[in-house]
Motif scaffolding. Structure first.
Motif, PDB file in Angstrom:
ATOM      1  N   SER A  54       7.509 -12.492   7.361  1.00  0.00           N
ATOM      2  CA  SER A  54       7.506 -13.194   8.193  1.00  0.00           C
ATOM      3  C   SER A  54       9.228 -12.040   8.355  1.00  0.00           C
ATOM      4  N   MET A  55      10.364 -11.674   7.448  1.00  0.00           N
ATOM      5  CA  MET A  55      11.495 -11.224   7.889  1.00  0.00           C
ATOM      6  C   MET A  55      11.568 -10.208   8.270  1.00  0.00           C
ATOM      7  N   ASN A  56      10.468  -8.769   8.002  1.00  0.00           N
ATOM      8  CA  ASN A  56      10.533  -8.046   8.197  1.00  0.00           C
ATOM      9  C   ASN A  56       8.833  -7.054   8.413  1.00  0.00           C
ATOM     10  N   ALA A  57       7.717  -8.476   9.197  1.00  0.00           N
ATOM     11  CA  ALA A  57       7.138  -7.983   9.827  1.00  0.00           C
ATOM     12  C   ALA A  57       6.508  -6.745  10.870  1.00  0.00           C
ATOM     13  N   SER A 104       5.931  -6.075  14.472  1.00  0.00           N
ATOM     14  CA  SER A 104       6.678  -6.459  15.883  1.00  0.00           C
ATOM     15  C   SER A 104       4.396  -5.983  16.285  1.00  0.00           C
ATOM     16  N   ASN A 105       3.843  -4.855  16.342  1.00  0.00           N
ATOM     17  CA  ASN A 105       2.933  -5.467  16.607  1.00  0.00           C
ATOM     18  C   ASN A 105       1.654  -5.558  15.342  1.00  0.00           C
ATOM     19  N   LYS A 106       0.568  -5.894  15.886  1.00  0.00           N
ATOM     20  CA  LYS A 106      -0.391  -6.354  14.530  1.00  0.00           C
ATOM     21  C   LYS A 106      -1.236  -5.067  13.572  1.00  0.00           C
ATOM     22  N   PRO A 107      -0.940  -4.614  12.598  1.00  0.00           N
ATOM     23  CA  PRO A 107      -1.901  -4.040  12.275  1.00  0.00           C
ATOM     24  C   PRO A 107      -3.610  -3.376  11.739  1.00  0.00           C
ATOM     25  N   ILE A 108      -4.411  -3.195  12.060  1.00  0.00           N
ATOM     26  CA  ILE A 108      -5.635  -2.883  11.832  1.00  0.00           C
ATOM     27  C   ILE A 108      -5.664  -2.387  10.313  1.00  0.00           C
ATOM     28  N   GLN A 109      -6.433  -4.087   9.726  1.00  0.00           N
ATOM     29  CA  GLN A 109      -6.750  -3.873   8.401  1.00  0.00           C
ATOM     30  C   GLN A 109      -8.235  -3.539   7.778  1.00  0.00           C
ATOM     31  N   SER A 110      -8.451  -2.946   7.342  1.00  0.00           N
ATOM     32  CA  SER A 110      -9.919  -2.562   6.714  1.00  0.00           C
ATOM     33  C   SER A 110     -10.409  -2.647   5.526  1.00  0.00           C
ATOM     34  N   VAL A 111     -11.178  -3.521   4.944  1.00  0.00           N
ATOM     35  CA  VAL A 111     -11.570  -3.805   3.426  1.00  0.00           C
ATOM     36  C   VAL A 111     -12.847  -2.756   3.520  1.00  0.00           C
ATOM     37  N   LEU A 112     -12.523  -2.584   2.240  1.00  0.00           N
ATOM     38  CA  LEU A 112     -14.056  -1.662   2.149  1.00  0.00           C
ATOM     39  C   LEU A 112     -14.106  -1.886  -0.023  1.00  0.00           C
ATOM     40  N   ARG A 113     -15.349  -2.367   0.575  1.00  0.00           N
ATOM     41  CA  ARG A 113     -15.406  -2.984  -0.976  1.00  0.00           C
ATOM     42  C   ARG A 113     -16.199  -1.432  -2.270  1.00  0.00           C
ATOM     43  N   GLU A 114     -15.535  -1.687  -2.958  1.00  0.00           N
ATOM     44  CA  GLU A 114     -16.306  -0.331  -3.931  1.00  0.00           C
ATOM     45  C   GLU A 114     -16.983  -0.665  -4.874  1.00  0.00           C
ATOM     46  N   THR A 115     -16.709  -1.963  -5.611  1.00  0.00           N
ATOM     47  CA  THR A 115     -18.056  -2.466  -5.791  1.00  0.00           C
ATOM     48  C   THR A 115     -17.351  -3.821  -6.794  1.00  0.00           C
ATOM     49  N   LEU A 131      -4.536   0.083   6.099  1.00  0.00           N
ATOM     50  CA  LEU A 131      -3.848  -0.286   7.157  1.00  0.00           C
ATOM     51  C   LEU A 131      -3.364   0.867   7.742  1.00  0.00           C
ATOM     52  N   ARG A 132      -4.158   0.359   9.621  1.00  0.00           N
ATOM     53  CA  ARG A 132      -2.999   1.579   9.955  1.00  0.00           C
ATOM     54  C   ARG A 132      -2.499   1.108  11.619  1.00  0.00           C
ATOM     55  N   ASN A 133      -1.887   1.924  12.182  1.00  0.00           N
ATOM     56  CA  ASN A 133      -0.963   1.295  13.388  1.00  0.00           C
ATOM     57  C   ASN A 133       0.479   0.508  12.967  1.00  0.00           C
ATOM     58  N   ILE A 134       0.697   1.267  11.773  1.00  0.00           N
ATOM     59  CA  ILE A 134       1.965   0.397  10.731  1.00  0.00           C
ATOM     60  C   ILE A 134       3.610   1.562  11.512  1.00  0.00           C
ATOM     61  N   PRO A 135       4.027   0.610  12.636  1.00  0.00           N
ATOM     62  CA  PRO A 135       5.938   1.326  12.657  1.00  0.00           C
ATOM     63  C   PRO A 135       6.692   1.539  11.493  1.00  0.00           C
ATOM     64  N   ALA A 136       7.234   2.741  11.331  1.00  0.00           N
ATOM     65  CA  ALA A 136       8.130   3.072  10.422  1.00  0.00           C
ATOM     66  C   ALA A 136       9.094   2.357  10.646  1.00  0.00           C
ATOM     67  N   GLY A 137       9.286   1.873   9.554  1.00  0.00           N
ATOM     68  CA  GLY A 137       9.796   0.667   8.252  1.00  0.00           C
ATOM     69  C   GLY A 137       9.737   0.879   6.805  1.00  0.00           C
ATOM     70  N   THR A 138      10.364   0.412   6.216  1.00  0.00           N
ATOM     71  CA  THR A 138      10.073  -0.589   5.011  1.00  0.00           C
ATOM     72  C   THR A 138       9.763  -1.922   4.793  1.00  0.00           C
ATOM     73  N   THR A 160       7.635  -5.627   3.601  1.00  0.00           N
ATOM     74  CA  THR A 160       7.454  -6.252   1.782  1.00  0.00           C
ATOM     75  C   THR A 160       6.240  -7.524   2.036  1.00  0.00           C
ATOM     76  N   GLY A 161       5.616  -7.874   1.274  1.00  0.00           N
ATOM     77  CA  GLY A 161       4.974  -8.437   1.842  1.00  0.00           C
ATOM     78  C   GLY A 161       3.601  -9.035   0.576  1.00  0.00           C
ATOM     79  N   LYS A 162       2.579  -9.850   0.382  1.00  0.00           N
ATOM     80  CA  LYS A 162       1.578  -9.297  -0.381  1.00  0.00           C
ATOM     81  C   LYS A 162      -0.030  -9.121  -0.290  1.00  0.00           C
ATOM     82  N   ILE A 163      -0.394  -9.138  -1.326  1.00  0.00           N
ATOM     83  CA  ILE A 163      -1.967  -8.489  -1.082  1.00  0.00           C
ATOM     84  C   ILE A 163      -2.591  -9.910  -1.829  1.00  0.00           C
TER      85      ILE A 163
END
Length: 539
Positions: free
Chosen positions: A452-455, A457-468, A476-483, A485-488
């Motif tokens: 939450s401390m560095n999320a 402001s917009n909501k990036p679009i997440q796409s999940v591609l199953r390999e196997t 992820l796309r539409n992420i503004p410049a910055g550093t 942290t989070g978790k998968i």
């Protein structure tokens, strides 16, 4: 078929009690009762569900006599999916009878709504023979069947299987599982609705798994994915209590070899012949070994010829062949023949014919005729006699505790690769999730949650591609410049595998700003929709 001899008569009542109106506040028990077509005495089937689902709960049947309710000797247990079914032979005929079911959940007794049935006399035969009621009422004098999935339940409407039976359908193949998570959960939902209801109406039931092949090329990876998807089918079968004496085998629905799709929806990569063949033989072999029942393969002739290698092992599995626009009412017609020459595949016969067992001859059956909501229904015929049909039914499988789908089994998530550069490019993560024995998880998916401390402001679009199985690429796309942290996080809505996660940190630099796309004044041309049933059999 040998049914346990149970009597539905007031004389066999064990205890007489008054049923209180109270019930468990958080649980619900449903019950339906049908007189199931039988070759001997009147067969009654009680069935329903317990929700929330809980396995191993005893369900008892009560009968109403005058003003009191009496517990009969009929008892069953719920499956892991919460379904239950009890079959009984009736001796009290041409009388209106009131029944209800009861179960104890969390120390509280609950009851289903009352159901009323008038048991009718059936024609007596010298010997109970299931083949006598598998009438060949389909086109060309063949045994008639259907296959169903969520598409036959618009707005969650139920199928009238009694009407389906009266219209001549004697078997129905139910979509039970799917490689894709959302589609798989819908498959389970409607499997629970349809399985017992179809059997209670006298219809034999089979199952099918819709397969998406993995985006891997190594033999070990292909086998690993086929094994995981076979495990999903086995777990699904175990969830409803295994094979019953009215179940046809599971089928593998293999009709798509695309393993990678572009953002526009076009296929970017196809599996090779050897990969498709290895995957199919692995899946079918594991299903056969575990359940003791030979599964079927569903596909169409051009796929079998162009996408798979010929294999003696594959040829041992009965073929469920799809081919439309051939009139099955002509008894000499059959699918799998080219206008000239042969389709060459594992089931090609000496005279260029295909050695099929089931034929899906139309996707344009008149659904209301068969008690199905909507307008269209897939229709099938069985190739052989009633005796040959019963050969497919032979063999049952009752899962043991070890065969049941685990509940919140621990999982381990590993981020194998992270790629982040500039705002005009994707941020990608390659992730694997494993079970305690290091095999891949069978269900579930992944996502990124920002701290939450560095999320952004917009909501990036997440796409999940199953390999196997158990392996994904998260983009992820539409992420503004910055550093950031989070978790998968790995989550599984089926609660088979427990949640797991791994922390991540990445930096996105400012990239070039894309030029705005000029607006177009050209009007879109709307093409008329084609009628997919133009050349099909509308039966």
């Amino acid at each position: 078929m040998k049914f346990k001899s149970l009597l539905v008569a007031v004389a066999l009542v064990l205890t007489v009690i008054d049923i209180p109106a109270s019930s468990a506040a958080t649980a619900k028990l449903t019950m339906s009762v049908k007189q199931t077509p039988s070759a001997s005495e009147a067969l009654i089937t009680f069935y329903g569900t317990l929700s929330p689902a809980k396995s191993g709960v005893n369900v008892y049947i009560y009968i109403k006599s005058a003003t009191s309710w009496s517990q009969t000797r009929f008892k069953g247990k719920t499956t892991k999916a919460g379904t239950w079914k009890i079959e009984a032979l009736a001796t009290a005929l041409d009388a209106q009878v009131h029944y209800r079911a009861s179960a104890v959940v969390s120390g509280k007794k609950l009851y289903s709504p009352t159901r009323t049935i008038t048991i009718k006399q059936v024609a007596q035969v010298s010997e109970a023979d299931p083949a006598l009621i598998i009438t060949a009422m389909g086109p060309g004098g063949r045994i008639h069947g259907a296959d169903i999935s969520r598409w036959q339940h618009p707005n969650d409407k139920a199928i009238d299987f009694v009407k389906m039976y009266e219209a001549g359908i004697r078997f129905v193949m139910i979509k039970a599982s799917d490689t894709r998570e959302e589609a798989d959960q819908l498959s389970l939902k409607y499997l629970v609705m349809d399985h017992s209801a179809a059997q209670a109406a006298g219809i034999y039931t089979g199952f099918y798994h819709y397969a998406i092949l993995p985006d891997v090329s190594d033999r070990e990876g292909i086998v690993r994915d086929a094994s995981a998807q076979a495990q999903k089918a086995i777990w699904r079968l175990a969830t409803i209590g295994g094979y019953t004496q009215r179940d046809l085998p599971y089928a593998l629905d293999l009709e798509n070899k695309c393993v990678r799709i572009s953002s526009s929806g076009a296929c970017q990569k196809y599996a090779t012949r050897s990969a498709v063949t290895l995957w199919a033989t692995t899946f079918l072999r594991l299903l056969k070994e575990k359940t003791g029942k030979v599964p079927l393969l569903y596909s169409y002739s051009s796929f079998l010829e162009s996408s798979m290698n010929r294999s003696a092992e594959l040829a041992q599995y009965p073929l469920w062949l799809s081919q439309f626009a051939i009139d099955p009412f002509d008894p000499v017609n059959q699918p799998g023949l080219k206008a000239s020459g042969c389709y060459v595949h594992s089931w090609t016969g000496a005279n260029c014919d295909s050695r099929w067992t089931m034929w899906q001859y139309s996707s344009c059956g008149v659904a209301p005729k068969y008690g199905v909501p909507g307008s269209r229904l897939d229709l099938n015929v069985f190739r052989g006699s009633a005796r040959a049909f019963l050969d497919l039914v032979q063999g049952s499988w009752t899962p043991e505790v070890v065969d049941l789908m685990p509940i919140n089994e621990s999982s381990t998530l590993t981020v194998n690769r992270l790629s982040a550069s500039t705002t005009n490019k994707f941020v990608t993560f390659n992730v694997t999730v494993a079970r305690p024995d290091l095999t891949p998880v069978v269900t579930g998916s992944i996502k990124l949650t920002f701290d939450s401390m560095n999320a952004p402001s917009n909501k990036p679009i997440q796409s999940v591609l199953r390999e196997t199985s158990g392996a994904w690429t998260l983009a992820l796309r539409n992420i503004p410049a910055g550093t950031y942290t989070g978790k998968i996080v790995f989550t599984d809505v089926s609660a088979t595998h427990a949640e797991s996660f791994a922390p991540v940190a990445f930096t996105v630099l400012q990239g070039p700003t894309p030029s705005p796309t000029p607006s177009s004044t050209k009007k879109a041309v709307i093409k008329p929709s084609g009628d997919g049933c133009t050349k099909q059999i509308k039966n």
